[in-house]
Write a protein that holds these residues in place. Sequence first.
Motif, PDB file in Angstrom:
ATOM      1  N   ARG A  78      -9.867  28.775  -6.390  1.00  0.00           N
ATOM      2  CA  ARG A  78     -11.093  28.147  -6.472  1.00  0.00           C
ATOM      3  C   ARG A  78     -11.623  28.537  -4.815  1.00  0.00           C
ATOM      4  NH1 ARG A  78     -12.026  24.454  -2.829  1.00  0.00           N
ATOM      5  NH2 ARG A  78     -10.020  23.635  -2.495  1.00  0.00           N
ATOM      6  N   THR A  79     -10.813  28.769  -3.822  1.00  0.00           N
ATOM      7  CA  THR A  79     -11.258  29.228  -2.578  1.00  0.00           C
ATOM      8  C   THR A  79     -11.690  30.718  -2.716  1.00  0.00           C
ATOM      9  OG1 THR A  79      -9.803  27.770  -1.608  1.00  0.00           O
ATOM     10  CG2 THR A  79     -10.389  29.698  -0.071  1.00  0.00           C
ATOM     11  N   LEU A 130     -12.841  32.272  -5.184  1.00  0.00           N
ATOM     12  CA  LEU A 130     -14.162  32.363  -5.903  1.00  0.00           C
ATOM     13  C   LEU A 130     -15.372  32.315  -5.272  1.00  0.00           C
ATOM     14  CD1 LEU A 130     -13.051  30.888  -9.207  1.00  0.00           C
ATOM     15  CD2 LEU A 130     -13.442  33.529  -8.710  1.00  0.00           C
ATOM     16  N   LYS A 131     -15.123  31.688  -3.827  1.00  0.00           N
ATOM     17  CA  LYS A 131     -16.176  31.430  -2.874  1.00  0.00           C
ATOM     18  C   LYS A 131     -16.998  32.851  -2.726  1.00  0.00           C
ATOM     19  CE  LYS A 131     -15.087  27.313  -0.509  1.00  0.00           C
ATOM     20  NZ  LYS A 131     -14.738  26.777   0.756  1.00  0.00           N
ATOM     21  N   ALA A 138     -17.902  37.730  -8.580  1.00  0.00           N
ATOM     22  CA  ALA A 138     -17.930  36.620  -7.744  1.00  0.00           C
ATOM     23  C   ALA A 138     -18.433  37.120  -6.509  1.00  0.00           C
ATOM     24  CB  ALA A 138     -16.827  35.992  -7.566  1.00  0.00           C
ATOM     25  N   PRO A 139     -19.172  36.539  -5.695  1.00  0.00           N
ATOM     26  CA  PRO A 139     -19.894  35.177  -6.268  1.00  0.00           C
ATOM     27  C   PRO A 139     -21.198  35.444  -7.188  1.00  0.00           C
ATOM     28  CG  PRO A 139     -20.659  35.628  -3.945  1.00  0.00           C
ATOM     29  CD  PRO A 139     -19.945  36.873  -4.331  1.00  0.00           C
ATOM     30  N   THR A 168     -19.559  32.895 -12.297  1.00  0.00           N
ATOM     31  CA  THR A 168     -18.344  32.513 -11.465  1.00  0.00           C
ATOM     32  C   THR A 168     -18.383  31.266 -10.682  1.00  0.00           C
ATOM     33  OG1 THR A 168     -19.040  33.835  -9.355  1.00  0.00           O
ATOM     34  CG2 THR A 168     -17.575  34.988 -11.208  1.00  0.00           C
ATOM     35  N   ALA A 169     -19.611  30.730  -9.920  1.00  0.00           N
ATOM     36  CA  ALA A 169     -19.962  29.475  -9.463  1.00  0.00           C
ATOM     37  C   ALA A 169     -19.377  28.241 -10.785  1.00  0.00           C
ATOM     38  CB  ALA A 169     -21.185  29.197  -9.016  1.00  0.00           C
ATOM     39  N   ARG A 207     -15.693  28.325 -10.933  1.00  0.00           N
ATOM     40  CA  ARG A 207     -15.120  27.897 -10.047  1.00  0.00           C
ATOM     41  C   ARG A 207     -15.243  26.262 -10.030  1.00  0.00           C
ATOM     42  NH1 ARG A 207     -16.897  25.832  -4.767  1.00  0.00           N
ATOM     43  NH2 ARG A 207     -15.244  26.291  -3.326  1.00  0.00           N
ATOM     44  N   ASP A 208     -16.419  25.681 -10.572  1.00  0.00           N
ATOM     45  CA  ASP A 208     -16.642  24.116 -10.528  1.00  0.00           C
ATOM     46  C   ASP A 208     -15.515  23.711 -11.696  1.00  0.00           C
ATOM     47  OD1 ASP A 208     -18.541  24.068  -8.941  1.00  0.00           O
ATOM     48  OD2 ASP A 208     -20.172  24.072 -10.371  1.00  0.00           O
ATOM     49  N   VAL A 219     -12.522  25.049 -12.124  1.00  0.00           N
ATOM     50  CA  VAL A 219     -11.214  25.297 -11.336  1.00  0.00           C
ATOM     51  C   VAL A 219     -11.104  24.064 -10.600  1.00  0.00           C
ATOM     52  CG1 VAL A 219      -9.783  26.834  -9.949  1.00  0.00           C
ATOM     53  CG2 VAL A 219     -11.071  27.845 -11.897  1.00  0.00           C
ATOM     54  N   LYS A 220     -12.018  23.597  -9.911  1.00  0.00           N
ATOM     55  CA  LYS A 220     -12.324  22.639  -8.957  1.00  0.00           C
ATOM     56  C   LYS A 220     -11.807  21.198  -9.588  1.00  0.00           C
ATOM     57  CE  LYS A 220     -15.099  20.504  -5.115  1.00  0.00           C
ATOM     58  NZ  LYS A 220     -16.316  20.523  -4.568  1.00  0.00           N
TER      59      LYS A 220
END
Length: 171
Positions: A80-81, A83-84, A90-91, A95-96, A99-100, A102-103
Amino acid sequence: MSAAESGFQRFALAIYEEDGVSPATLLIQNRCDVDVNVLLFAAYVGAVRGCAVHDDDVAAAADRVGSWQREIVAPLRAVRTRLKAGPPPAPSTATAQFRDRVKALELDAELIELAELDSFLAGHALTPVSGTPAERAVAAMTAVTSDTGGTEVRDAMSVIATAAAAYGGPG
């Protein structure tokens, strides 16, 4: 919150949302290399349950969830980190969204860990201790961190302890 959430899970989720608690836990996690859930567990035992946390309690709790934390939660957090800012593509919007997801999985894994700590608590004898809820929370968290972080860590513990002491939910 689901009906299946324990008193400790409710506590952890509630105080994590309090002003300053999230950055305080992350500071302690990074400075002292501790699992935030074990830290919140200690705050709960001290503030809400009115008990002391000793080195052997910390070791047993960490042993109960350590593999899960290292092998499941930490890798999800790392993805997750990461992917920022990357790796490419990404980004991006795609990918956002990933990432959500994965979060959300990371949070699910954290909830499983909280449930394990609550189960551990149910079968573990603790020693009642005197003091205010905030004092007990700080003492319990100090057992987790070994207070290796100096003034900033103690200040962060104070923020968490204040939130823990003010927690009005069932224990």
